[in-house]
Write a protein that holds these residues in place. Sequence first.
Motif, PDB file in Angstrom:
ATOM      1  N   VAL A 126       0.739  -1.197   0.215  1.00 55.85           N
ATOM      2  CA  VAL A 126      -0.087  -0.062   0.171  1.00 55.85           C
ATOM      3  C   VAL A 126       0.769   1.179  -0.022  1.00 55.85           C
ATOM      4  N   ALA A 127       1.793   1.272   0.673  1.00 54.95           N
ATOM      5  CA  ALA A 127       2.973   2.606   0.636  1.00 54.95           C
ATOM      6  C   ALA A 127       3.689   2.634  -1.187  1.00 54.95           C
ATOM      7  N   ALA A 128       3.556   1.371  -1.301  1.00 55.65           N
ATOM      8  CA  ALA A 128       4.827   1.662  -2.467  1.00 55.65           C
ATOM      9  C   ALA A 128       3.497   2.405  -3.913  1.00 55.65           C
ATOM     10  N   GLU A 129       2.658   2.478  -3.462  1.00 56.69           N
ATOM     11  CA  GLU A 129       0.745   2.305  -4.254  1.00 56.69           C
ATOM     12  C   GLU A 129       0.958   3.954  -3.814  1.00 56.69           C
ATOM     13  N   VAL A 227      -7.824  -5.720   4.157  1.00 59.60           N
ATOM     14  CA  VAL A 227      -8.264  -5.871   5.319  1.00 59.60           C
ATOM     15  C   VAL A 227      -7.585  -5.032   7.103  1.00 59.60           C
ATOM     16  N   MET A 228      -6.220  -6.050   6.821  1.00 58.98           N
ATOM     17  CA  MET A 228      -5.541  -5.483   7.984  1.00 58.98           C
ATOM     18  C   MET A 228      -4.970  -4.372   7.896  1.00 58.98           C
ATOM     19  N   VAL A 229      -4.905  -3.624   7.470  1.00 59.97           N
ATOM     20  CA  VAL A 229      -4.230  -2.382   6.995  1.00 59.97           C
ATOM     21  C   VAL A 229      -6.228  -1.192   7.432  1.00 59.97           C
ATOM     22  N   TRP A 230      -6.282  -1.990   6.771  1.00 58.49           N
ATOM     23  CA  TRP A 230      -8.393  -0.997   7.185  1.00 58.49           C
ATOM     24  C   TRP A 230      -8.334  -0.848   8.378  1.00 58.49           C
ATOM     25  N   ASN A 231      -8.060  -2.263   9.346  1.00 61.03           N
ATOM     26  CA  ASN A 231      -8.536  -1.756  10.374  1.00 61.03           C
ATOM     27  C   ASN A 231      -8.135  -1.032  11.544  1.00 61.03           C
ATOM     28  N   MET A 232      -6.307  -1.226  10.964  1.00 61.04           N
ATOM     29  CA  MET A 232      -5.555   0.253  11.716  1.00 61.04           C
ATOM     30  C   MET A 232      -6.262   0.748  11.642  1.00 61.04           C
ATOM     31  N   LEU A 233      -6.480   1.340  10.529  1.00 60.83           N
ATOM     32  CA  LEU A 233      -6.916   3.011  10.263  1.00 60.83           C
ATOM     33  C   LEU A 233      -8.312   3.722  10.229  1.00 60.83           C
ATOM     34  N   GLN A 243      -9.850   7.938  21.182  1.00 61.82           N
ATOM     35  CA  GLN A 243     -10.904   8.950  20.793  1.00 61.82           C
ATOM     36  C   GLN A 243     -11.360   8.715  19.176  1.00 61.82           C
ATOM     37  N   PHE A 244     -10.796   8.569  18.488  1.00 65.29           N
ATOM     38  CA  PHE A 244     -11.282   8.625  16.896  1.00 65.29           C
ATOM     39  C   PHE A 244      -9.642   8.176  15.976  1.00 65.29           C
ATOM     40  N   SER A 245     -10.370   6.952  14.977  1.00 69.51           N
ATOM     41  CA  SER A 245      -9.362   6.617  14.140  1.00 69.51           C
ATOM     42  C   SER A 245      -8.954   7.963  13.814  1.00 69.51           C
ATOM     43  N   VAL A 246      -7.253   6.859  13.335  1.00 70.06           N
ATOM     44  CA  VAL A 246      -6.810   7.099  11.832  1.00 70.06           C
ATOM     45  C   VAL A 246      -6.280   8.119  11.446  1.00 70.06           C
ATOM     46  N   ALA A 247      -7.797   7.380  10.855  1.00 74.17           N
ATOM     47  CA  ALA A 247      -8.771   8.340   9.305  1.00 74.17           C
ATOM     48  C   ALA A 247      -9.278   9.654   9.654  1.00 74.17           C
ATOM     49  N   ALA A 298       2.564   7.954   4.605  1.00 75.57           N
ATOM     50  CA  ALA A 298       3.014   8.313   6.332  1.00 75.57           C
ATOM     51  C   ALA A 298       3.031   7.132   7.100  1.00 75.57           C
ATOM     52  N   THR A 299       1.396   7.795   6.939  1.00 79.20           N
ATOM     53  CA  THR A 299       0.641   7.052   8.143  1.00 79.20           C
ATOM     54  C   THR A 299       0.871   5.780   8.261  1.00 79.20           C
ATOM     55  N   VAL A 300       0.303   5.689   6.410  1.00 79.86           N
ATOM     56  CA  VAL A 300       0.972   3.124   6.358  1.00 79.86           C
ATOM     57  C   VAL A 300       1.932   2.980   7.469  1.00 79.86           C
ATOM     58  N   LYS A 301       2.801   3.807   6.620  1.00 81.33           N
ATOM     59  CA  LYS A 301       4.022   3.160   6.792  1.00 81.33           C
ATOM     60  C   LYS A 301       4.278   3.088   8.505  1.00 81.33           C
TER      61      LYS A 301
END
Length: 318
Positions: A126-129, A227-233, A243-247, A298-301
Amino acid sequence: MNIRNHKKELSYLMFAILFLLLLNCSPKQYPYSHFAACYPNHPYDTISFQWTDPADSVIQVLSKRYSSYNLMVANSAGLLIPINDYEKEKNKLKNDPGAVQRIKVIEKKEVIINRISLFRSQVASVAAELDCEGERADQLSAYLDKIDRTQTKNLTVASIVSGAIGGVVSALLSGNDSKAAAITGGFSSAVLGLISLSSTRKINLSHPRNLLRDVWFSPKHSKDYPVMVWNMLTHPMFSNSQQFSVAYYMRKRWEDFEGLKPAKKKMDKKIKLLLSDGGAYTAGELKLRANMINQLQATVKLIDQDIQGLLSEIADEK
């Protein structure tokens, strides 16, 4: 021969020069943007499992060995059950240190390590894309800037020449003809000067796979992110405030620092372009898109830091 007898010829000459200069500033054919070059050839796993709150009994057992944050990271990757099974086999090994039981422990650990390797590769993908998409927007922005600089230079020259020709012609004529020539030259020079100060030049950019879109709207399930990355975001426990998500915080930064406030006509139009499948971008809009993509990259990395924390606890043989 008196120059006054050729006032029409001089006027025609002035407009011919202006026409040639403006012709040099006319729109050019832009190169085709190959959007597919950044996209994964193999689709990400977006549906193999979904986030579910872990059972308290599992958390209670594993919390003796793992931090609560790392357990949530494991849950985002669907690893809580495999880790629980691994710990059970390790406990059995204390009473049964034989080769068969050791193999069982190794097998359980291998399942976890393979899953973590997949997680890390998806984060890197995802970071490369995002890096590729950001570079593409930057490249097109630089391309438009180069054309704009050339246009500004040509228009500045045209403005100077127009004013000069108007002055020469007005000096050679008299009466109303002189005034008309002066007005024409001055008006042309002013118009060209104003045009040189603004650029509305645009270039088409296609991005049907738009990774900014899901971050902005934050759907429960993403069709574009693993799905793994999306859960983290999208789950609050992975942000600093919890309190709120990274996204959510990323969208707030775009609204506050990039000025992308909804319900404003100009901003709504820009937001629609940035979150769409593509469209006609100015150089400034391309720079904005590149900035947003770079922030997301940067956030994904940074997710890799959380994976590293989980991996270090799994590797600890205490």
